[in-house]
Design an enzyme around this catalytic site. Structure first.
Site, PDB file in Angstrom:
ATOM      1  N   THR A  59       0.827  -1.212   0.000  1.00  9.17           N
ATOM      2  CA  THR A  59       0.000   0.000   0.000  1.00  9.17           C
ATOM      3  C   THR A  59       0.862   1.263   0.000  1.00  9.17           C
ATOM      4  OG1 THR A  59      -1.479   1.266   1.435  1.00  9.17           O
ATOM      5  CG2 THR A  59      -0.103  -0.318   2.526  1.00  9.17           C
ATOM      6  N   ASP A  60       0.273   2.366  -0.454  1.00 13.65           N
ATOM      7  CA  ASP A  60       0.983   3.655  -0.390  1.00 13.65           C
ATOM      8  C   ASP A  60       1.083   4.180   1.050  1.00 13.65           C
ATOM      9  OD1 ASP A  60      -1.702   4.338   0.007  1.00 13.65           O
ATOM     10  OD2 ASP A  60      -1.758   5.900  -1.541  1.00 13.65           O
ATOM     11  N   GLU A  61       0.299   3.557   1.967  1.00 15.48           N
ATOM     12  CA  GLU A  61       0.258   4.092   3.338  1.00 15.48           C
ATOM     13  C   GLU A  61       1.597   3.919   4.061  1.00 15.48           C
ATOM     14  OE1 GLU A  61      -3.416   3.438   5.430  1.00 15.48           O
ATOM     15  OE2 GLU A  61      -4.512   3.153   3.562  1.00 15.48           O
ATOM     16  N   TYR A 110      -1.683  -0.463  11.012  1.00 19.67           N
ATOM     17  CA  TYR A 110      -1.837  -1.113   9.706  1.00 19.67           C
ATOM     18  C   TYR A 110      -0.636  -0.812   8.811  1.00 19.67           C
ATOM     19  CZ  TYR A 110      -3.277  -1.562   4.791  1.00 19.67           C
ATOM     20  OH  TYR A 110      -3.303  -1.858   3.439  1.00 19.67           O
ATOM     21  N   LYS A 122       2.349  -3.275   7.311  1.00 18.39           N
ATOM     22  CA  LYS A 122       2.606  -3.454   5.879  1.00 18.39           C
ATOM     23  C   LYS A 122       4.043  -3.041   5.549  1.00 18.39           C
ATOM     24  CE  LYS A 122       0.176  -4.547   2.953  1.00 18.39           C
ATOM     25  NZ  LYS A 122      -0.193  -5.879   2.389  1.00 18.39           N
ATOM     26  N   ASN A 166      -8.201   1.808  -3.281  1.00 23.25           N
ATOM     27  CA  ASN A 166      -9.017   1.186  -4.328  1.00 23.25           C
ATOM     28  C   ASN A 166     -10.495   1.377  -4.045  1.00 23.25           C
ATOM     29  OD1 ASN A 166      -7.333  -1.749  -5.628  1.00 23.25           O
ATOM     30  ND2 ASN A 166      -6.404   0.098  -4.842  1.00 23.25           N
ATOM     31  N   LEU A 224     -14.681   3.466   3.399  1.00 22.90           N
ATOM     32  CA  LEU A 224     -15.469   4.682   3.166  1.00 22.90           C
ATOM     33  C   LEU A 224     -16.549   4.546   2.069  1.00 22.90           C
ATOM     34  CD1 LEU A 224     -15.634   7.849   3.829  1.00 22.90           C
ATOM     35  CD2 LEU A 224     -14.344   8.109   1.725  1.00 22.90           C
ATOM     36  N   TYR A 227     -14.743  11.752   9.434  1.00 20.18           N
ATOM     37  CA  TYR A 227     -13.700  11.947  10.452  1.00 20.18           C
ATOM     38  C   TYR A 227     -13.122  13.362  10.342  1.00 20.18           C
ATOM     39  CZ  TYR A 227     -13.628   6.785  10.712  1.00 20.18           C
ATOM     40  OH  TYR A 227     -13.958   5.454  10.849  1.00 20.18           O
ATOM     41  N   ARG A 244      -7.270  11.439  -0.452  1.00 20.73           N
ATOM     42  CA  ARG A 244      -6.870  10.103  -0.898  1.00 20.73           C
ATOM     43  C   ARG A 244      -6.847  10.094  -2.420  1.00 20.73           C
ATOM     44  NH1 ARG A 244      -5.590  10.201   3.611  1.00 20.73           N
ATOM     45  NH2 ARG A 244      -6.052   8.776   5.311  1.00 20.73           N
ATOM     46  N   ARG A 258     -10.006  10.247  13.281  1.00 24.06           N
ATOM     47  CA  ARG A 258      -9.256   8.996  13.485  1.00 24.06           C
ATOM     48  C   ARG A 258      -7.904   9.343  14.107  1.00 24.06           C
ATOM     49  NH1 ARG A 258      -8.088   5.872   7.977  1.00 24.06           N
ATOM     50  NH2 ARG A 258      -9.952   4.660   8.430  1.00 24.06           N
ATOM     51  N   GLY A 300      -4.117   9.574  14.613  1.00 25.15           N
ATOM     52  CA  GLY A 300      -2.983   9.465  13.677  1.00 25.15           C
ATOM     53  C   GLY A 300      -3.394   9.545  12.211  1.00 25.15           C
TER      54      GLY A 300
HETATM   55  P1  NAD Z   1      -9.583  -7.318   2.310  1.00 24.20           P
HETATM   56  O1  NAD Z   1      -9.566  -7.060   3.781  1.00 24.20           O
HETATM   57  O2  NAD Z   1     -10.806  -7.047   1.520  1.00 24.20           O
HETATM   58  O3  NAD Z   1      -9.211  -8.855   2.051  1.00 24.20           O
HETATM   59  C1  NAD Z   1      -8.189  -9.508   2.743  1.00 24.20           C
HETATM   60  C2  NAD Z   1      -8.323 -11.007   2.484  1.00 24.20           C
HETATM   61  O4  NAD Z   1      -7.250 -11.668   3.193  1.00 24.20           O
HETATM   62  C3  NAD Z   1      -9.639 -11.603   3.015  1.00 24.20           C
HETATM   63  O5  NAD Z   1     -10.183 -12.488   2.051  1.00 24.20           O
HETATM   64  C4  NAD Z   1      -9.210 -12.372   4.258  1.00 24.20           C
HETATM   65  O6  NAD Z   1     -10.019 -13.511   4.536  1.00 24.20           O
HETATM   66  C5  NAD Z   1      -7.783 -12.782   3.886  1.00 24.20           C
HETATM   67  N1  NAD Z   1      -6.959 -13.027   5.076  1.00 24.20           N
HETATM   68  C6  NAD Z   1      -6.829 -12.219   6.163  1.00 24.20           C
HETATM   69  N2  NAD Z   1      -6.013 -12.811   7.073  1.00 24.20           N
HETATM   70  C7  NAD Z   1      -5.616 -13.985   6.524  1.00 24.20           C
HETATM   71  C8  NAD Z   1      -4.763 -15.034   6.974  1.00 24.20           C
HETATM   72  N3  NAD Z   1      -4.174 -14.984   8.176  1.00 24.20           N
HETATM   73  N4  NAD Z   1      -4.547 -16.100   6.160  1.00 24.20           N
HETATM   74  C9  NAD Z   1      -5.151 -16.161   4.944  1.00 24.20           C
HETATM   75  N5  NAD Z   1      -5.985 -15.217   4.487  1.00 24.20           N
HETATM   76  C10 NAD Z   1      -6.209 -14.137   5.256  1.00 24.20           C
HETATM   77  O7  NAD Z   1      -8.330  -6.516   1.746  1.00 24.20           O
HETATM   78  P2  NAD Z   1      -8.141  -5.760   0.344  1.00 24.20           P
HETATM   79  O8  NAD Z   1      -8.645  -4.383   0.482  1.00 24.20           O
HETATM   80  O9  NAD Z   1      -8.601  -6.630  -0.752  1.00 24.20           O
HETATM   81  O10 NAD Z   1      -6.541  -5.666   0.296  1.00 24.20           O
HETATM   82  C11 NAD Z   1      -5.766  -6.738  -0.254  1.00 24.20           C
HETATM   83  C12 NAD Z   1      -4.300  -6.364  -0.183  1.00 24.20           C
HETATM   84  O11 NAD Z   1      -4.060  -5.172  -0.922  1.00 24.20           O
HETATM   85  C13 NAD Z   1      -3.796  -6.107   1.232  1.00 24.20           C
HETATM   86  O12 NAD Z   1      -2.498  -6.648   1.339  1.00 24.20           O
HETATM   87  C14 NAD Z   1      -3.763  -4.587   1.349  1.00 24.20           C
HETATM   88  O13 NAD Z   1      -2.759  -4.179   2.240  1.00 24.20           O
HETATM   89  C15 NAD Z   1      -3.427  -4.205  -0.086  1.00 24.20           C
HETATM   90  N6  NAD Z   1      -3.926  -2.883  -0.505  1.00 24.20           N
HETATM   91  C16 NAD Z   1      -5.238  -2.546  -0.331  1.00 24.20           C
HETATM   92  C17 NAD Z   1      -5.697  -1.309  -0.781  1.00 24.20           C
HETATM   93  C18 NAD Z   1      -7.139  -0.905  -0.657  1.00 24.20           C
HETATM   94  O14 NAD Z   1      -7.499   0.231  -0.980  1.00 24.20           O
HETATM   95  N7  NAD Z   1      -8.037  -1.768  -0.241  1.00 24.20           N
HETATM   96  C19 NAD Z   1      -4.801  -0.429  -1.397  1.00 24.20           C
HETATM   97  C20 NAD Z   1      -3.470  -0.815  -1.564  1.00 24.20           C
HETATM   98  C21 NAD Z   1      -3.043  -2.049  -1.125  1.00 24.20           C
HETATM   99  P1  TYD Z   2     -10.757   4.085   4.388  1.00 30.42           P
HETATM  100  O1  TYD Z   2     -11.733   3.651   3.341  1.00 30.42           O
HETATM  101  O2  TYD Z   2     -10.832   3.458   5.752  1.00 30.42           O
HETATM  102  O3  TYD Z   2      -9.302   3.902   3.756  1.00 30.42           O
HETATM  103  P2  TYD Z   2      -7.841   4.386   4.333  1.00 30.42           P
HETATM  104  O4  TYD Z   2      -7.974   4.784   5.742  1.00 30.42           O
HETATM  105  O5  TYD Z   2      -7.029   3.154   4.162  1.00 30.42           O
HETATM  106  O6  TYD Z   2      -7.415   5.519   3.444  1.00 30.42           O
HETATM  107  O7  TYD Z   2     -10.897   5.646   4.594  1.00 30.42           O
HETATM  108  C1  TYD Z   2     -10.733   6.561   3.515  1.00 30.42           C
HETATM  109  C2  TYD Z   2     -10.772   7.967   4.089  1.00 30.42           C
HETATM  110  O8  TYD Z   2     -12.090   8.217   4.619  1.00 30.42           O
HETATM  111  C3  TYD Z   2      -9.818   8.166   5.268  1.00 30.42           C
HETATM  112  O9  TYD Z   2      -9.291   9.487   5.212  1.00 30.42           O
HETATM  113  C4  TYD Z   2     -10.702   8.018   6.491  1.00 30.42           C
HETATM  114  C5  TYD Z   2     -12.061   8.535   6.010  1.00 30.42           C
HETATM  115  N1  TYD Z   2     -13.228   7.895   6.644  1.00 30.42           N
HETATM  116  C6  TYD Z   2     -14.222   8.686   7.228  1.00 30.42           C
HETATM  117  O10 TYD Z   2     -14.136   9.927   7.251  1.00 30.42           O
HETATM  118  N2  TYD Z   2     -15.291   8.059   7.811  1.00 30.42           N
HETATM  119  C7  TYD Z   2     -15.425   6.698   7.827  1.00 30.42           C
HETATM  120  O11 TYD Z   2     -16.424   6.170   8.382  1.00 30.42           O
HETATM  121  C8  TYD Z   2     -14.421   5.899   7.194  1.00 30.42           C
HETATM  122  C9  TYD Z   2     -14.510   4.399   7.181  1.00 30.42           C
HETATM  123  C10 TYD Z   2     -13.334   6.541   6.605  1.00 30.42           C
END
Ligand code: NAD
Ligand code: TYD
Length: 350
Positions: free
Chosen positions: A131-133, A157, A161, A187, A197, A214, A221, A288, A290
C-alpha cells in the site's frame, strides 16, 4: 503450466485479481488461498466455481506447516500475496492481529517459498502487494510518493505493511528470492467490505443513516478503480523487473468531503431523490487517531517502463460502483449480517 498461489483471493482486491487470472490464463492453475476472515467472502467468486484452472484452499498464512505443505503438494512456482488485515480503524483497536497476519504471515510465505524453491529460481516469483500508506502522510503541497520515498508509517496497519515490505526485500537481498513489490493507492469498486469509506457511505445514504466524516473531512486520498489495480498486478507479474518496486495510483486525488458529496449526488440521482436530499446525513465525528492528511502516488515508473495507465475516468468508475452496490443490496446485507460466513463454512466443512 504455472501454479500460482494467490493469497487473500476471497477479499476485495484479491477476488478481482483471481478472476482476471483465471479468465485470462486458462493455461495457469490459480490457487486461491484464504483464511476466510470476516473480510473473505467466496460468493465474490461464485462465477469461477467449477472452472478447471481454479481451486480454493482454506488456510491461514500464519500456519507455517500448512503453508509449507501447500507449496510442495501443489507445486507452487509463483505467489501473488494479498492476504492481510486491511482496515486502519481495526488496526487501532487490535494492532496484534495486524502484526500477526501482515508481518508473521508474510514471513511464513517467504520462508516457505525459499525452502520449496531451494535456490532454483527458474520461472519463480514472489509478488508482494502493498500500500501507499507505508510512505506516511503528504502535506497539501508535497510531491506525490515516488518509489524512492522514505518509509514513514503512522498507523499499526501501515507499520505492519511496511514491516512486511522490508522482509520481502530482505529475502531478496539476503537469499536471492525472486521478488517484486507494488504499492498502490486507495481502491474502490464492487465487492469491497462495507467498513471502508465508499461502500459504507453508499449503503448509509441508501438507508438514510448518518455519514460519519472523520475530523473536518479534509484528508485527501488518491482513488483507483480496483480492476485497474488488478490489471497493473497482471502487468507487473509478467513484465516487472525482479527486485523492483512499482507504485500504482489513480492520478485522482479527492478531499474526503468532496468525494462524499459526489457519492450523495450519485445515490440521490439513481434513487430518484431530489438533489441534495441526503446532504443532511453528513455528520462530523472525532477524527481517526494518527489520521494521515494526504496520500498521492507518482506512478510514472509503471507507466514509463510497462505502459500502464488507469483506464477509467473517476466519474465513470464511481457511477458504475454506486450502481453495483445499489443493485447488490443482498450482497451488502449478507456481509453486514455475517450470513455469508456460515454458508461457506458449511460448504467447506469448517
Ligand atoms: P480485504 O480485507 O478485503 O481482504 C483480505 C483477504 O485476506 C480476506 O479475504 C481475508 O479472509 C484474507 N486473510 C486475512 N487474514 C488472513 C490469513 N491470516 N490467512 C489467509 N488469508 C487471510 O483486503 P483488500 O482491500 O482486498 O486488500 C488486499 C491487499 O491489498 C492487502 O495486502 C492490502 O494491504 C493491499 N492494498 C489494499 C488497498 C485498498 O485500498 N483496499 C490499497 C493498496 C493495497
Ligand atoms: P478508508 O476507506 O478506511 O481507507 P484508508 O484509511 O485506508 O485511506 O478511509 C478513507 C478515508 O475516509 C480516510 O481518510 C478516512 C475517512 N473515513 C471517514 O471519514 N469516515 C469513515 O467512516 C471511514 C470508514 C473513513
Amino acid at each position: 503450466m504455472r501454479h500460482i498461489l494467490i493469497t487473500g483471493g476471497a477479499g476485495f482486491i484479491g477476488s478481482h485479481v483471481v478472476r482476471l487470472f483465471v479468465n485470462t490464463y486458462p493455461e495457469y492453475e490459480i490457487i486461491n488461498l484464504d483464511k476466510l476472515t470476516y473480510a473473505g467472502n467466496l460468493s465474490n467468486l461464485k462465477d469461477l466455481e467449477g472452472k478447471p484452472n481454479y481451486r480454493f484452499v482454506k488456510a491461514d498464512i500464519c500456519d507455517f506447516d500448512a503453508i509449507r505443505e501447500i507449496f510442495d503438494s501443489l507445486k507452487i512456482d509463483s505467489v501473488i500475496h494479498l492476504a492481510a488485515e486491511s482496515h486502519v480503524d481495526r488496526s487501532i483497536t487490535d494492532p496484534f492481529s495486524f502484526a500477526r497476519t501482515n508481518v508473521m504471515g508474510t514471513l511464513n510465505l517467504l520462508q516457505s517459498a525459499k525452502e520449496a524453491w531451494k535456490g532454483n529460481d527458474d520461472g519463480k516469483l514472489f509478488y508482494h502487494v502493498s500500500t501507499d500508506e507505508v510512505y506516511g502522510a503528504l502535506g497539501f503541497n508535497d510531491q506525490p510518493f515516488s518509489e524512492e520515498r522514505r518509509y514513514d508509517p503512522h498507523s499499526p496497519y501501515s507499520a505492519s505493511k511496511a514491516s512486511s515490505d522490508h522482509f520481502v526485500r530482505a529475502y531478496h537481498d539476503t537469499y536471492g528470492l525472486p521478488v517484486v513489490l507494488s504499492n498502490c493507492s486507495n481502491n474502490y469498486g464492487p465487492y469491497q467490505f462495507p467498513e471502508k469509506l465508499i461502500p459504507l457511505f453508499i449503503n448509509n445514504i441508501r438507508h438514510n443513516k448518518p455519514l460519519p466524516v472523520y475530523g473536518k473531512g479534509e484528508n485527501i486520498r488518491d482513488w483507483l478503480y480496483v480492476e485497474d489495480h488488478a490489471r497493473a498486478i497482471d502487468l507487473i507479474f509478467h513484465q516487472g523487473r525482479v527486485g523492483e518496486t512499482y507504485n500504482i495510483g489513480g492520478l485522482n486525488e479527492w478531499k474526503n468531503i468532496d468525494l462524499i458529496r459526489v457519492l450523495i449526488k450519485t445515490v440521490d440521482r439513481l434513487l430518484e431523490r431530489k438533489e441534495g436530499t441526503s446532504e443532511k446525513l453528513i455528520t462530523y465525528v472525532t477524527d481517526r487517531a494518527g489520521h494521515d492528511l494526504r496520500y498521492a502516488i507518482d506512478a510514472s515508473k509503471l507507466s514509463n517502463e510497462l505502459g500502464w495507465k488507469p483506464s477509467l475516468q473517476f466519474e465513470e468508475g464511481i457511477d458504475h460502483t454506486v450502481r453495483w452496490y445499489l443493485d447488490h443490496q443482498a450482497w451488502l446485507d449478507s456481509v453486514t449480517s455475517g450470513e455469508y460466513q456460515s454458508y461457506y463454512r458449511k460448504m467447506y466443512g469448517v
